[in-house]
Design an enzyme around this catalytic site. Structure first.
Site, PDB file in Angstrom:
ATOM      1  N   TRP A   1       1.051   1.814  40.783  1.00 58.69           N
ATOM      2  CA  TRP A   1       0.465   2.990  39.755  1.00 58.69           C
ATOM      3  C   TRP A   1      -0.865   4.163  40.632  1.00 58.69           C
ATOM      4  O   TRP A   1      -0.820   4.996  40.535  1.00 58.69           O
ATOM      5  CB  TRP A   1      -0.106   2.146  39.115  1.00 58.69           C
ATOM      6  CG  TRP A   1      -1.076   3.053  38.026  1.00 58.69           C
ATOM      7  CD1 TRP A   1      -1.052   4.216  36.882  1.00 58.69           C
ATOM      8  CD2 TRP A   1      -2.191   3.810  37.907  1.00 58.69           C
ATOM      9  NE1 TRP A   1      -1.613   4.203  36.562  1.00 58.69           N
ATOM     10  CE2 TRP A   1      -2.717   4.500  37.104  1.00 58.69           C
ATOM     11  CE3 TRP A   1      -3.572   2.740  39.794  1.00 58.69           C
ATOM     12  CZ2 TRP A   1      -4.315   4.610  36.531  1.00 58.69           C
ATOM     13  CZ3 TRP A   1      -4.771   3.716  38.941  1.00 58.69           C
ATOM     14  CH2 TRP A   1      -4.984   4.804  37.851  1.00 58.69           C
ATOM     15  N   HIS A   2      -1.106   3.074  41.721  1.00 56.59           N
ATOM     16  CA  HIS A   2      -2.155   4.017  42.139  1.00 56.59           C
ATOM     17  C   HIS A   2      -1.315   4.441  43.326  1.00 56.59           C
ATOM     18  O   HIS A   2      -2.341   5.432  43.875  1.00 56.59           O
ATOM     19  CB  HIS A   2      -3.101   2.301  43.430  1.00 56.59           C
ATOM     20  CG  HIS A   2      -3.904   2.156  42.765  1.00 56.59           C
ATOM     21  ND1 HIS A   2      -3.536   0.885  41.525  1.00 56.59           N
ATOM     22  CD2 HIS A   2      -5.724   2.531  42.544  1.00 56.59           C
ATOM     23  CE1 HIS A   2      -4.824   0.838  41.374  1.00 56.59           C
ATOM     24  NE2 HIS A   2      -5.848   1.217  41.413  1.00 56.59           N
ATOM     25  N   GLY A   3      -0.510   4.582  43.766  1.00 56.83           N
ATOM     26  CA  GLY A   3       0.366   5.911  44.705  1.00 56.83           C
ATOM     27  C   GLY A   3       1.522   5.308  45.269  1.00 56.83           C
ATOM     28  O   GLY A   3       2.166   4.219  45.416  1.00 56.83           O
TER      29      GLY A   3
ATOM     30  N   PHE B   1      -4.544   9.508  42.446  1.00 59.65           N
ATOM     31  CA  PHE B   1      -4.150   8.608  41.671  1.00 59.65           C
ATOM     32  C   PHE B   1      -3.452   9.070  40.085  1.00 59.65           C
ATOM     33  O   PHE B   1      -2.391   8.161  39.086  1.00 59.65           O
ATOM     34  CB  PHE B   1      -4.942   7.451  41.485  1.00 59.65           C
ATOM     35  CG  PHE B   1      -5.090   6.985  42.339  1.00 59.65           C
ATOM     36  CD1 PHE B   1      -4.547   6.986  43.631  1.00 59.65           C
ATOM     37  CD2 PHE B   1      -6.662   6.005  42.802  1.00 59.65           C
ATOM     38  CE1 PHE B   1      -4.963   6.597  44.956  1.00 59.65           C
ATOM     39  CE2 PHE B   1      -7.363   5.654  44.115  1.00 59.65           C
ATOM     40  CZ  PHE B   1      -6.324   6.002  45.168  1.00 59.65           C
TER      41      PHE B   1
END
Length: 490
Positions: free
Chosen positions: A338-340, A490
């Site tokens: 999810w963060h990248g 993000f």
């Protein structure tokens, strides 16, 4: 529009005055105005992005209505799957398309097949990860019966695009935001003043702390080869404080801004660096995200696995621990993703997942060990040691999170854990470190409060105002170069 920019300093008072003085307590007019203001706020970056936000919101509004129609009960699951695929597909295209293609090419290259490809120049829309999760929670909660679809399109669009939370959270789910949107809101002087205090604190930690430390952390991480381990350790600590101040600062400003308008948002950070263990840390860091993954990924997955496994042990592991391991690894893999779109985020997520599994496994043996050595769990030395270990792990994990690649992260670790760790780090930013220390000390003594500027113990008005003025002066005279909020990426 940045919270720390001059245009927001004009935007927010105008919204506040029109909202309370012109529209007063006319609920429908206030909601329409807030929706317009939210779209102006979001479209300030690029008006073209409004079309995407509006389209996503409209489609989820329609899916929500469909899920509540009794005559299509046979097709509810198919409609839900359609909504999930639409939301995740859109997020996947904008955020992960090139990453998945490159990963596939790397995999085929490993087996000797070389594929020619070219990356697409895809611009990541601001806040897409956040409003995608808002949209998913909206339709999932309707499907599970935790929320009734709202027929008022303004209410739904506002819950999915409310300007304080649209760019970087907190991920205030529509199930808790919609009831506030539907309810008449009254001006509350105490709530407004407390919101202003929380905004002030958020501006202080973002502008004076995070933006001051950012150049030094960036300089060390950008060119760390050849630097002594002591300098690299300082860089890791700078980044640990920077990312916390940056993101908690945004959350404080968002929550305070919402309070000015009569809304209550969930606390997103609860002084996580003073946590004793990794479980406590994740109960206090980015609370809106961790609870989202808990409720929509970890718990349903654990329940689904438990329904399939009927034996006491799986691969010589007790069933309950096996379920926890599988659910945790997948949840933390997705948290990292999810963060990248970078392997560093996946490794960072799995690091936390593995430590969570270890902590879960060792709880009973630890309890027996403490009883055997006659050591109280609340022993001050034990609490401090465990807290220090937790902070050390979190800081080292931030190195992976911040690094450009996994190999760079391991090179950074090699630099830290070398004999040069015990040498002088050279010139350090004393002024910036002093401001950061002030920030952490205030947080430590106020860690029982929702935000540090709730100064109930100070009875003298002049004393409270002197603190406010000192923070304002620090913001004005010791502000760093303007930096975008880290979580915008993000």
């Amino acid at each position: 529009m940045l919270f720390t920019k001059l245009e927001f300093a004009f935007f927010l008072p105008v919204v506040f005055l029109v909202y309370w003085l012109v529209l007063k307590e006319r609920l429908k007019a206030q909601n329409v105005f807030l929706l317009i203001a939210s779209y102006v706020f979001y479209g300030w970056w690029d008006p073209r992005l409004l079309l995407l936000l509006f389209t996503v919101s409209i489609i989820n509004y329609g899916i929500g209505l469909g899920l509540n129609m009794p005559d299509i009960s046979r097709f509810r699951k198919s409609l839900l799957i359609t909504g999930i695929v639409f939301n995740l597909g859109l997020l996947g295209f904008f955020k992960y398309f090139n990453f998945f293609i490159e990963s596939f090419v790397d995999l085929t290259s490993f087996f000797g097949f070389h594929i020619q490809y070219s990356s697409l120049n895809i611009v990541l829309p601001l806040g897409i990860s956040f409003y995608t999760f808002l949209s998913l929670s909206y339709i999932l909660d309707i499907y599970k019966g935790n929320l009734n679809a709202d027929k008022n399109i303004v209410n739904v669009l506002l819950s999915l695009g409310f300007f304080p939370i649209i760019l970087a959270g907190p991920i205030q789910r529509p199930a808790t935001l919609l009831p506030q949107i539907r309810s008449r809101r009254q001006f509350d002087y105490k709530q407004v003043t407390d919101g202003l205090r929380q905004i002030l604190w958020g501006l202080f930690v973002k502008i004076a702390v995070a933006d001051n430390l950012a150049p030094f952390a960036d300089e060390i991480f950008t060119d760390f080869y050849g630097k002594p381990g002591s300098t690299l350790l300082a860089g890791a600590l700078f980044y640990a404080v920077q990312i916390y101040a940056d993101f908690s600062g945004y959350s404080h400003i968002a929550i305070g801004t919402a309070r000015l308008l009569g809304f209550r948002l969930m606390q997103n950070f609860n002084y996580p660096y003073f946590s004793r263990d990794i479980t406590e840390f994740w109960k206090k860091w980015h609370i809106s995200l961790t609870t989202w993954f808990r409720d929509y990924i970890f718990l349903p997955l654990s329940f689904a696995i438990s329904g399939k496994v009927k034996t006491e042990k799986v691969l010589f592991i007790k069933t309950d621990l096996f379920i926890y391991i599988i659910a945790s690894l997948l949840t933390w893999f997705l948290t990292g993703l999810w963060h990248g779109a970078n392997y560093t985020f996946l490794v960072w997520g799995l690091m936390h997942g593995l430590l969570m599994i270890f902590y879960h496994w060792q709880r009973k043996p630890r309890k027996r060990f403490l009883k055997m050595v006659n050591l109280n769990n609340n022993n001050m030395v034990l609490s401090f040691a465990e807290g220090l270990l937790t902070f050390t792990f979190v800081t080292l994990a931030w190195v992976v999170f911040r690094a450009d690649s996994v190999s760079s992260a391991f090179s950074y670790f090699n630099g830290i854990f070398s004999p040069s760790l015990f040498t002088s780090p050279g010139d350090l930013p004393i002024r910036e470190m002093g401001i950061a220390a002030l920030f952490l000390v205030i947080e430590f003594f106020q860690k029982e409060k929702p935000h540090p500027l709730q100064l109930d113990i100070l009875n003298h008005t002049w004393l409270r105002w002197s603190i406010y003025m000192e923070l304002i002066l620090i913001i004005l005279f010791f502000s760093g170069g303007s930096q975008k909020f880290i979580y915008f990426q993000f």
